[in-house]
Design a protein around this motif. Structure first.
Motif, PDB file in Angstrom:
ATOM      1  N   THR A 255       0.841  -1.197   0.000  1.00  0.00           N
ATOM      2  CA  THR A 255       0.000   0.000   0.000  1.00  0.00           C
ATOM      3  C   THR A 255       0.876   1.248   0.000  1.00  0.00           C
ATOM      4  O   THR A 255       1.871   1.317   0.721  1.00  0.00           O
ATOM      5  CB  THR A 255      -0.914   0.009   1.235  1.00  0.00           C
ATOM      6  OG1 THR A 255      -1.749  -1.156   1.198  1.00  0.00           O
ATOM      7  CG2 THR A 255      -1.802   1.243   1.244  1.00  0.00           C
ATOM      8  N   VAL A 294      -4.880   6.382  -0.316  1.00  0.00           N
ATOM      9  CA  VAL A 294      -3.992   5.226  -0.394  1.00  0.00           C
ATOM     10  C   VAL A 294      -4.317   4.450  -1.660  1.00  0.00           C
ATOM     11  O   VAL A 294      -5.439   4.507  -2.177  1.00  0.00           O
ATOM     12  CB  VAL A 294      -4.125   4.297   0.839  1.00  0.00           C
ATOM     13  CG1 VAL A 294      -3.702   5.014   2.103  1.00  0.00           C
ATOM     14  CG2 VAL A 294      -5.546   3.754   0.963  1.00  0.00           C
ATOM     15  N   THR A 295      -3.330   3.732  -2.150  1.00  0.00           N
ATOM     16  CA  THR A 295      -3.527   2.876  -3.319  1.00  0.00           C
ATOM     17  C   THR A 295      -2.564   1.700  -3.236  1.00  0.00           C
ATOM     18  O   THR A 295      -1.493   1.805  -2.628  1.00  0.00           O
ATOM     19  CB  THR A 295      -3.298   3.648  -4.630  1.00  0.00           C
ATOM     20  OG1 THR A 295      -3.572   2.793  -5.737  1.00  0.00           O
ATOM     21  CG2 THR A 295      -1.856   4.138  -4.737  1.00  0.00           C
ATOM     22  N   ASN A 296      -2.968   0.586  -3.819  1.00  0.00           N
ATOM     23  CA  ASN A 296      -2.049  -0.558  -3.927  1.00  0.00           C
ATOM     24  C   ASN A 296      -1.709  -0.856  -5.379  1.00  0.00           C
ATOM     25  O   ASN A 296      -1.189  -1.917  -5.686  1.00  0.00           O
ATOM     26  CB  ASN A 296      -2.642  -1.801  -3.252  1.00  0.00           C
ATOM     27  CG  ASN A 296      -3.939  -2.262  -3.900  1.00  0.00           C
ATOM     28  OD1 ASN A 296      -4.356  -1.729  -4.926  1.00  0.00           O
ATOM     29  ND2 ASN A 296      -4.586  -3.248  -3.300  1.00  0.00           N
TER      30      ASN A 296
END
Length: 352
Positions: A255, A294-296
């Motif tokens: 993440t 947030v980003t994955n």
């Protein structure tokens, strides 16, 4: 011996007959079946009748049940030449009288999935046909006359073999390693290259269905030990092989904290889209905004934020900043070649 004697009384016998006839309609809504299958399914469906809900002369009783459903409830049940029974219409048993708002929802789904390349589109269309079958004729006519709204405007792409590939792979998702050959436009000669991966899940995104996987080994060294999205229609079908190796760890994408600035031209009305999980938006007095989220999936974040063009600047993470900068530089180089064309210099200057 009649059913009344067998069951221990005419009242109980009538109740059982009524239950099994309704079950036949229920079973035929699920799909066509032979008489033998209908009898077996009916007997299995009623554990409170240990000796079976059908008597010893089950075939004759079934024929009588079908005739009664046709006569008493106007059910249109046809028997094919191969002995299969098909429910064409449940007649008076059209019990799904939906309110107008939900009829609109059904119309929307039918329109969205007609000739669709979405995953499971065929199954969803069949499901909607079953739902429609259970509606009274008045509601079915209303549905046919409706114009679906809103219209779904999304990219469409060829879905060659996507459902077949999903069926082939769904048994190994998060269970076993697989290997396959994969054709990518990034390969100069278009040759299929070999990959060994840990399959994690299917993802549908803007016209394409992907296998999200962790690449364990690849003919493309840069992909090894990385999370990769493989388009299902680019996997060479006959190259897929399930490996005996069970997944030895719980693969989870890392993440990243994401922070980007949006210009007043897109943020002034304070209705910026929440593209990413945990999005928090701080609006400034000058009309700009700073978004934290947030980003994955940095590749996906890159695709989304490029849509803002010159109105967006990524602040972090550094990897995404580099990706954005590289894309912008390549676009400048691409459009700079237009300088030799009439009007090209003006376009390059305005871009800067």
């Amino acid at each position: 011996m009649g059913e009344g004697s067998r069951r221990g009384g005419n009242k109980r016998s009538s109740q059982l007959i009524h239950r099994r006839r309704l079950f036949l309609v229920q079973r035929l809504i699920r799909g066509s079946a032979t008489g033998r299958v209908l009898i077996a399914d009916a007997n299995a469906a009623f554990p409170d009748v240990p000796d079976g809900i059908y008597p010893s002369d089950a075939a004759a009783a079934l024929r009588h049940d079908i005739a009664a459903l046709r006569q008493e409830y106007n059910c249109d049940i046809q028997r094919e030449r191969n002995g299969t029974y098909v429910l064409v219409s449940p007649g008076d048993l059209t019990v799904l009288d939906l309110p107008d708002e939900e009829i609109e929802a059904v119309a929307f789904l039918i329109d969205a999935y007609s000739e669709s390349d979405l995953p499971l589109a065929g199954q969803i269309r069949t499901f909607l046909e079953r739902v429609t079958l259970l509606m009274p004729e008045k509601r079915r006519n209303q549905l046919r006359e409706m114009t679906a709204s809103p219209r779904v405007d999304r990219p469409r792409a060829p879905a060659r073999g996507v459902d077949t590939m999903m069926n082939l792979l769904k048994g190994v998702i998060r269970k076993r390693e697989i290997e396959f050959d994969y054709r990518s436009p990034h390969t100069p000669d278009g040759a299929a290259l070999h990959h060994r991966v840990a399959p994690l899940e299917f993802v549908y995104r803007e016209g394409h269905t992907y296998l999200d996987a962790f690449c364990l080994q690849s003919d493309v060294p840069a992909l090894r030990e990385r999370f990769v999205l493989y388009r299902l229609d680019r996997i060479v079908p006959n190259s897929v092989r399930r490996l005996p190796n069970a997944l030895h760890r719980d693969y989870r994408r890392p993440t990243y904290t994401l922070r980007y600035w949006l210009a007043p031209a897109v943020a002034r009305t304070r209705d910026v889209a929440h593209w990413f999980p945990k999005s928090e938006i701080a609006y400034a007095d000058d009309g700009s905004a700073e978004v934290t989220a947030v980003t994955n999936d940095l590749w996906r974040a890159h695709q989304i934020l490029m849509r803002y063009r010159e109105h967006c600047r990524v602040i972090e993470p550094a990897q995404l900043v580099d990706m954005m900068r590289e894309s912008v530089q390549r676009m400048v180089a691409l459009y700079a070649t237009d300088a030799e064309q009439p009007g090209g210099e003006r376009e390059v200057e305005s871009f800067g």
